[in-house]
Write an enzyme that holds these catalytic residues in place. Structure first.
Site, short mmCIF file in Angstrom:
data_model
loop_
_atom_site.label_atom_id
_atom_site.label_comp_id
_atom_site.label_asym_id
_atom_site.label_seq_id
_atom_site.Cartn_x
_atom_site.Cartn_y
_atom_site.Cartn_z
N CYS A 17 -4.79 2.65 -3.53
CA CYS A 17 -3.52 3.09 -2.94
C CYS A 17 -2.41 2.08 -3.17
O CYS A 17 -1.53 1.90 -2.31
CB CYS A 17 -3.66 3.39 -1.46
SG CYS A 17 -4.74 4.77 -1.14
N HIS A 24 0.88 -1.17 0.00
CA HIS A 24 0.00 0.00 0.00
C HIS A 24 0.92 1.22 0.00
O HIS A 24 2.03 1.16 0.55
CB HIS A 24 -0.83 -0.06 1.29
CG HIS A 24 -1.93 0.94 1.40
ND1 HIS A 24 -1.70 2.25 1.72
CD2 HIS A 24 -3.27 0.82 1.23
CE1 HIS A 24 -2.87 2.89 1.77
NE2 HIS A 24 -3.83 2.05 1.47
N GLN A 36 -4.45 -5.00 7.07
CA GLN A 36 -5.48 -5.90 6.54
C GLN A 36 -5.52 -7.23 7.27
O GLN A 36 -6.51 -7.96 7.18
CB GLN A 36 -5.23 -6.17 5.03
CG GLN A 36 -5.33 -4.95 4.15
CD GLN A 36 -6.74 -4.38 4.08
OE1 GLN A 36 -7.73 -5.06 4.34
NE2 GLN A 36 -6.85 -3.11 3.73
N ASP A 73 3.22 -4.52 7.95
CA ASP A 73 1.99 -3.74 7.82
C ASP A 73 0.82 -4.71 7.97
O ASP A 73 0.51 -5.46 7.06
CB ASP A 73 1.96 -3.05 6.45
CG ASP A 73 0.64 -2.35 6.19
OD1 ASP A 73 -0.25 -2.37 7.07
OD2 ASP A 73 0.49 -1.78 5.08
N LYS A 127 -10.36 -0.52 10.57
CA LYS A 127 -10.61 -1.67 9.70
C LYS A 127 -11.03 -2.89 10.50
O LYS A 127 -11.28 -3.96 9.94
CB LYS A 127 -9.35 -1.99 8.90
CG LYS A 127 -8.98 -0.90 7.87
CD LYS A 127 -7.90 -1.41 6.94
CE LYS A 127 -7.14 -0.30 6.26
NZ LYS A 127 -7.90 0.40 5.23
#
Lengths: 415, 128
Positions: free
Chosen positions: A373, A131, A211, A208, A234
């Site tokens: 993104c 991202h 998600q 990261d 999220k």
């Protein structure tokens, strides 16, 4: 993954009722089908209620206050930190730094750890599926410090090319950073293996998890991650709060990122002594109500069980990929269901992703269209944009059916 | 809602009348819509009186952005550059004949933005 017997199936209809927005009608007889959870999830009553309750009963600034409300607010804020630490199995709550979001957490590491530990000619190893939030902060630092960026390639199937990864490690990167789960392809990367190889090569790792944490069980201690970042919004929590988890010794050695109140032990006119963890990195009044909501979100997800949520989404994406594969002229990107989370990004021969999303919206089906993104990843597949349907715990096979029905309507209009 | 994808818009999207590139041209400009990655280039040829003789677009985009590009270029044939500069957002919306939300209005206006940037760039070249 454990066998199905161990994991009780989720009561999805009950879960749907926990989310007030999912009962919304968008027009006459058009009910909402929300398939945009990779962008942001919807919020259950438990989270909305906790934040409402906080403002109605406990609101005060935290830490130094002596009055009752300040003590309650502080306990709620710090209580949220303890809950979040337990949720990802961090060994100490002080390793949880509250930031605005995952993006800010990455920028914090880039500016604080990066500027302290990286010098001209040093290498950072990233991947081709990041991202922009885990790419641009490193580009900025690389430009400032004359660093070299390398990228683990993405295979045509949408997996990281781990053979090339081993070769790139021989260049001696100081940092290896990668997404735990791709927001476009849905690919769940073998984080533990990637981290172990990075450590053998002497690199620090940043994952990261924006998600991953909402959708699969994540244990940062088991993974061995040095830094791990994610966002509350999220994972059923509010926007405006996210997390930097860090190895304690690394966080202790890092200089503050922003200066201000709360991040200091003492201040004179010309100097300051930074506060202890985690406050050293939390300058200014933080997002207190959001932390409270975040804590409630973590309680909500834990109550259902992350194993059960992951299992449910695995079933949904398997069904979705099956249905989508039946549609002529439609191509889904990313690996097969077993290797990914609940994300299906696709293109159609007949129509541009914007038009697909627009027509789906006429039927109340909310998806996202664009490059999500992740422009470099779209460039690799030579497409400007995709339409992305992303699933969460409150989605059902009927939602997938509504998506497919909408796609056939696109074919009708553009056919 | 169905009106949104009027037959005229779909037709223009599938078989545009003004698609292509012009070489040589009197001005050419291109730009992106950063929110979706759409890209449009417009090439224009003028006569001695600074009137548009030919105008073609190329690039990628959704039905709304490409149909509006096609309609826009059709509308400027025979117009003077100053008249092209005077085309407004409302003119584009009227040509499409549909209501647009804040996101899709950017799709519709990309070609106008590109055309005007090209036309104004031309003005600067001519001025001493």
């Amino acid at each position: 993954m454990s066998s199905e017997i161990d994991i009780p199936a989720l009561d999805i209809e009950g879960i749907k009722r926990d989310f007030p927005i999912l009962g919304r009608e968008l027009g006459s007889d058009v009910t909402l089908v929300y398939l945009d959870s990779a962008a942001t999830s919807q919020k259950p009553e438990a989270v909305i209620g906790a934040m409402d309750e906080y403002y109605r009963r406990h609101n005060a600034n935290i830490h130094r206050g002596i009055h009752t409300l300040a003590e309650e607010a502080t306990a709620l804020y710090e209580g949220a930190r303890v809950k979040v630490a337990a949720f990802i199995n961090a060994s100490q709550p002080e390793q949880i730094i509250f930031t605005r979001n995952a993006t800010e957490a990455i920028n914090l590491v880039a500016q604080s750890w990066g500027r302290t530990n990286l010098e001209a000619g040093d290498r950072i190893l990233l991947t081709g599926m990041e991202h922009h939030s885990n790419l641009v902060p490193w580009q900025m630092l690389a430009a400032e410090r004359n660093l070299e960026l390398d990228f683990i390639p993405v295979t045509p199937e949408g997996l990281l090319d781990l053979g090339t990864y081993s070769e790139l490690l021989e260049r001696g990167p100081k940092l290896v950073t990668f997404t735990h789960m791709s927001n476009v392809l849905g690919t769940i990367n073998p984080a533990k293996e990637i981290i172990q190889l990075a450590h053998k090569a002497g690199a620090i790792t940043l994952v990261d998890g924006a998600q991953a944490v909402p959708h699969i069980p994540v244990d940062v201690t088991d993974l061995g991650a040095d830094f791990y970042v994610f966002s509350a919004h999220k994972m059923c929590g509010p926007s405006g709060i996210g997390v930097l988890y860090g190895r304690r010794d690394l966080l202790e050695a890092m200089p503050p990122y922003m200066g201000g109140g709360d991040m200091i032990k003492s201040v004179t006119l010309r100097s300051f002594r930074p506060n202890d963890l985690p406050h050293k990195f939390e300058a200014g009044t933080p997002a207190i109500a959001e932390a409270v909501g975040f804590g409630a979100a973590v309680d909500y997800l834990s109550g259902l069980g992350m194993e059960a949520i992951a299992e449910h989404e695995q079933r949904l994406i398997t069904y979705a990929l099956e249905r989508l594969s039946e549609i002529p002229g439609l191509k889904v990107f990313g690996p097969e269901a077993a290797q990914k989370g609940g994300v299906a990004s696709f293109v159609m021969e007949e129509a541009h992703p914007h038009d697909v999303a627009q027509i789906l919206d006429f039927d109340g089906v909310a998806v996202r269209a664009g490059h999500h993104c992740a422009q470099p990843l779209h460039d690799q597949y030579n497409i400007p944009a995709t339409t992305r349907a992303s699933f969460y715990l409150y989605n059902t096979p009927e939602d997938v059916d509504r998506l497919v029905k909408g796609i056939y309507r696109v074919k009708e209009i553009f056919g | 809602m169905q009106d949104f994808y009027r037959e005229m818009i779909i037709e223009r999207y599938k078989s545009p009348h003004h698609k292509g590139t012009l070489d040589p041209n009197d001005f050419s400009f291109e730009d992106d819509n950063p929110s979706c990655g759409d890209h449009i280039r417009i090439d224009v040829r003028l006569d001695e009186d600074n009137r548009v003789v030919e105008a073609l677009f190329s690039g990628e985009g959704c039905a709304i952005s490409l149909a509006s590009a096609d309609l826009l270029l059709e509308s400027i044939i025979g117009k003077k550059v100053d008249e092209v500069k005077a085309i407004s957002k409302q003119d584009i919306i009227d040509m499409l004949g549909i209501e647009l939300g804040p996101v899709r209005v950017k799709c519709a206006l990309l070609s106008l933005k590109v055309l005007k940037a090209g036309a104004y760039g031309l003005g600067e070249d001519i001025s001493p």
